[in-house]
Write a protein that holds these residues in place. Structure first.
Motif, mmCIF file in Angstrom:
data_model
loop_
_atom_site.group_PDB
_atom_site.id
_atom_site.type_symbol
_atom_site.label_atom_id
_atom_site.label_comp_id
_atom_site.label_asym_id
_atom_site.label_seq_id
_atom_site.Cartn_x
_atom_site.Cartn_y
_atom_site.Cartn_z
ATOM 1 N N UNK A 1 0.375 13.882 -1.562
ATOM 2 C CA UNK A 1 1.203 12.845 -1.970
ATOM 3 C C UNK A 1 2.008 11.788 -0.984
ATOM 4 N N UNK A 2 2.087 12.678 -0.158
ATOM 5 C CA UNK A 2 2.924 12.045 1.311
ATOM 6 C C UNK A 2 2.053 11.080 1.884
ATOM 7 N N UNK A 3 0.738 11.192 1.870
ATOM 8 C CA UNK A 3 -0.490 10.387 2.373
ATOM 9 C C UNK A 3 -0.728 9.260 1.564
ATOM 10 N N UNK A 4 -0.227 9.264 0.347
ATOM 11 C CA UNK A 4 -0.647 8.120 -0.421
ATOM 12 C C UNK A 4 0.184 6.841 -0.017
ATOM 13 N N UNK A 5 -0.325 5.555 -0.197
ATOM 14 C CA UNK A 5 0.347 4.618 0.396
ATOM 15 C C UNK A 5 1.562 4.322 -0.730
ATOM 16 N N UNK A 6 2.560 3.760 -0.251
ATOM 17 C CA UNK A 6 3.813 3.501 -1.120
ATOM 18 C C UNK A 6 4.624 4.541 -1.468
ATOM 19 N N UNK A 7 4.372 5.712 -1.118
ATOM 20 C CA UNK A 7 5.262 6.927 -1.493
ATOM 21 C C UNK A 7 6.364 6.855 -0.917
ATOM 22 N N UNK A 8 7.420 7.254 -1.594
ATOM 23 C CA UNK A 8 8.889 7.376 -1.053
ATOM 24 C C UNK A 8 9.307 8.721 -1.226
ATOM 25 N N UNK A 9 9.559 9.318 0.086
ATOM 26 C CA UNK A 9 9.998 10.622 -0.104
ATOM 27 C C UNK A 9 11.721 10.753 0.149
ATOM 28 N N UNK A 10 12.382 11.704 -0.634
ATOM 29 C CA UNK A 10 13.619 11.390 -0.695
ATOM 30 C C UNK A 10 14.273 13.113 -0.426
#
Length: 330
Positions: free
Chosen positions: A123-132
């Protein structure tokens, strides 16, 4: 049992507990004979615990816990450095975590998807992902996931609205939430969904279990630095990266300490050199006060509290001696 090898483990479960006070007594009577130490909160909404257990009693302890809370997952510490806790404390609380969220305003069971380490990486490598990061600033300072949104707040109660404000208008993005052991994300993910975020995900088991998974599977860590923990160890190293700096000399360091002056006890990062120079204190002011008689130190402490109360400039960035009971934790 004094010299027995011990393991630190944590667990939580959101579940209805009709009589938290009765549950507290049941747990205390069952755990004390096993030599369990640590901090446990019991509330109507569930249980949140971090304890140390003698290795010889670990299986019996886990069986006891699961006899009350079936299938509850345990998260084990990455490393042991002396006693994590001095004694067993089980307390009744209104909430497991002081989140500031309105009770009954949203469905707390409508949580985000739980992702293991591999799925989290994908999921981290998917474009546009925001990690919080849903932890406090002093936790984020010594370690975090690369590229994560890091709160500046000192408490989870304040971090949550800060993060939501920064994410306003991005409700259609994939959101990845993480915290120390998962409990903050559990309720926060439901609140994110309630606030209109459509693709909410959370790191299952938090950083603690993430570190175990990547170690077992031989995966590269996307978390860098140290994981702050709320016991006397104050941190578990996940990677060898030191990403923080001494608050006094700015040299690289990620060792949290409390100011030696008991009237301050500020939580800060201090390197070995500054620990010697400042004699374990956070400032020259506290260092000077430390050399005064105890009666004068107490007067200084009372004067600070009288003038500034809860808004004391130290009070929002410190962990007092009984910090395991008095600040936000996981």
């Amino acid at each position: 049992m004094l010299n027995a090898e011990k393991t630190t483990l944590s667990f939580y479960r959101y579940v209805n507990i009709e009589d938290p006070a009765a549950m507290m007594q049941i747990l205390r009577e069952a755990w004390e004979p096993l030599g369990v130490k640590g901090r446990t909160y019991v509330a109507h909404e569930g249980i949140n615990a971090q304890v140390t257990v003698p290795d010889e009693n670990q299986d019996a302890f886990c069986e006891l816990v699961r006899s009350v809370f079936p299938d509850i997952p345990f998260k084990f510490a990455l490393e042991e450095k002396g006693e994590a806790f001095a004694k067993l404390k089980i307390k009744v609380r209104k909430k497991l975590v002081a989140d500031g969220l309105p009770d009954g305003a949203f469905d707390v069971t409508n949580v985000g998807r739980h992702l293991d380490a591999e799925a989290f990486h994908e999921a981290l490598d998917q474009p546009g992902t925001l990690v919080v990061d849903l932890r406090n600033h002093y936790e984020c300072e010594v370690g975090h996931f690369q590229g994560a949104l890091l709160p500046e707040a000192n408490t989870f109660r304040d971090a949550l609205p800060e993060v939501l404000d920064k994410l306003q208008g991005q409700e259609d993005k994939k959101i990845l939430l993480y915290c120390t052991g998962g409990i903050r994300c559990e309720k926060a993910s439901a609140y994110f969904r309630f606030r209109g975020f459509r693709d909410v995900n959370q790191l299952h088991g938090g950083i603690i279990d993430y570190a175990r998974q990547i170690s077992e599977k031989g995966l590269p860590s996307r978390f860098v630095g140290k994981n702050f923990v709320f016991d006397q160890r104050m941190g578990e190293r996940v990677t060898e990266d030191v990403i923080a700096h001494c608050h006094q000399c700015e040299n690289k360091c990620d060792t949290h300490v409390n100011c030696r002056f008991e009237g301050c006890n500020r939580l800060f990062i201090q390197c070995e050199g500054c620990a010697t120079t400042f004699e374990g204190c956070c400032s020259r002011e506290c260092q000077t006060i430390m050399h005064k008689p105890k009666e004068e130190r107490v007067l200084v402490q009372h004067e600070w509290e009288k003038k500034l109360g809860s808004t004391h400039y130290l009070s929002r960035t410190r962990i007092p001696e009984n910090y395991a009971e008095t600040i936000e934790r996981t």
